[in-house]
Enzyme design. Structure first.
Site, PDB file in Angstrom:
ATOM      1  N   ARG A  82       0.794  -1.228   0.000  1.00  0.00           N
ATOM      2  CA  ARG A  82       0.000   0.000   0.000  1.00  0.00           C
ATOM      3  C   ARG A  82       0.829   1.283   0.000  1.00  0.00           C
ATOM      4  NH1 ARG A  82      -2.408  -3.367  -1.601  1.00  0.00           N
ATOM      5  NH2 ARG A  82      -4.413  -4.251  -0.962  1.00  0.00           N
ATOM      6  N   SER A  88     -11.183   1.301   2.519  1.00  0.00           N
ATOM      7  CA  SER A  88     -10.519   0.693   3.674  1.00  0.00           C
ATOM      8  C   SER A  88      -9.769   1.755   4.475  1.00  0.00           C
ATOM      9  CB  SER A  88      -9.541  -0.387   3.216  1.00  0.00           C
ATOM     10  OG  SER A  88     -10.234  -1.462   2.622  1.00  0.00           O
ATOM     11  N   GLU A 118      -4.712   3.834   6.141  1.00  0.00           N
ATOM     12  CA  GLU A 118      -4.590   3.665   4.684  1.00  0.00           C
ATOM     13  C   GLU A 118      -5.158   4.888   3.984  1.00  0.00           C
ATOM     14  OE1 GLU A 118      -6.280   0.605   1.285  1.00  0.00           O
ATOM     15  OE2 GLU A 118      -5.530  -0.228   3.152  1.00  0.00           O
TER      16      GLU A 118
END
EC number: 1.3.1.98
Length: 306
Positions: free
Chosen positions: A179, A228, A298
């Site tokens: 990520r 998310s 995130e």
């Protein structure tokens, strides 16, 4: 909050600029959460050359931020000082296929890239069908879902540096990790090329249907959300840690942890950015106290607190 209007000075310093400059432009409608203050300046470049021209002539002391469709973003209530750059679909949203390669602008929706690939019988990019963002964001955060991620398919990316120089990055140059990428944060990605594999159309469409079904049944996609919220810690699922800490349905003001998927935060209607960020931090504290594991955001959070 209102910032000093610096657009006249910018226009005077950049007589050949073709893109649009807006002062004190609200950003709330550009994010999925529908919260946040204004940008001191919102710049929409006409094309890559216009973006490079703008950056080359912009005072290096002026902060620059980039936003896409705002699907994974919290803009704080006080707004963003400096310049916010938004790459519009008209100039940066094209996607096309040739052989097993898909070329896409940074403003192209991830879902659109999956569709273009499928129409050309290119497999391997189906995971993009389940990511509600743009290619620019996918490059910056190594976006992934359903067993695939950007580093698996990227050939190369193009971008413009803070000084206006155009650059090309190979897959290795991107320094992808989970990520995230290791490319200088000041680089503004403008396009990318991806390689898949030629496959049967039926198999590709079936996989895309699986991805879509998973989103619809497991995620609150019809709510004002930001995707998310926390990265999955090694060996753990963030949602399970949040659930175990008793945070499913937890509320702060108008913000709530989703009952459907507790790694999603929701604006129930009247939340502020402060509500959402405070809720996220509260969840992080409770998870740390319950499991000893520290969750990391995130969702990107930018701007000045209200």
């Amino acid at each position: 909050m209102t910032f000093p209007d610096i657009t006249p000075a910018l226009k005077a310093a950049m007589p050949d600029l073709r893109g649009r400059l807006l002062a004190n432009q609200s950003l709330a409608e550009l994010t999925w959460f529908r919260v946040g203050g204004p940008a001191q300046v919102l710049f929409t470049p006409a094309d890559e050359d216009d973006l490079a021209y703008f950056l080359a002539h912009l005072d290096s002391d002026i902060p620059v931020h980039v936003v896409g469709v705002g699907s994974n973003l919290i803009v704080r209530d006080g707004g963003i000082a400096g310049v916010v750059i938004r790459l519009a679909p008209r100039a940066f949203g094209e996607a096309s296929a040739s052989g097993a390669v898909v070329t896409a602008g940074a403003a192209a929706l991830d879902k659109r890239v999956a569709e273009v690939a499928a129409s050309a019988n290119i497999g391997g990019l189906e995971f993009y069908f389940g990511i509600p963002g743009t290619i620019g964001g996918a490059l910056r955060m190594n976006a992934g879902a359903n067993g695939g991620e950007t580093r698996d398919v990227l050939v190369e990316a193009r971008g413009v540096g803070r000084d206006g120089t155009k650059q090309i990055f190979s897959n290795a140059d991107m320094k992808f990790v989970y990520r995230n990428s290791g490319v200088d944060p000041s680089i503004i990605f403008t396009s990318a090329r991806f390689r898949g594999q030629i496959r049967e159309a039926e198999a590709i469409r079936a996989r895309m249907a699986e991805v879509q079904s998973h989103r619809e049944t497991a995620q609150p996609i019809r709510e004002k959300t930001g995707g998310s919220t926390f990265k999955n810690p090694p060996g753990h699922s963030a949602w399970k840690l949040v659930d175990a800490a008793g945070c499913r349905g937890l509320r702060v003001g108008g913000a709530q942890v989703s009952e459907m998927h507790c790694n999603f935060l929701i604006n129930t209607g009247d939340a502020t950015a402060q509500d959402i960020e405070t809720l996220g931090e509260t969840v992080r504290e409770r998870v740390k106290a319950n499991s000893g594991i520290e969750l990391h955001w995130e969702i990107k959070r930018i701007g000045i607190p209200g």
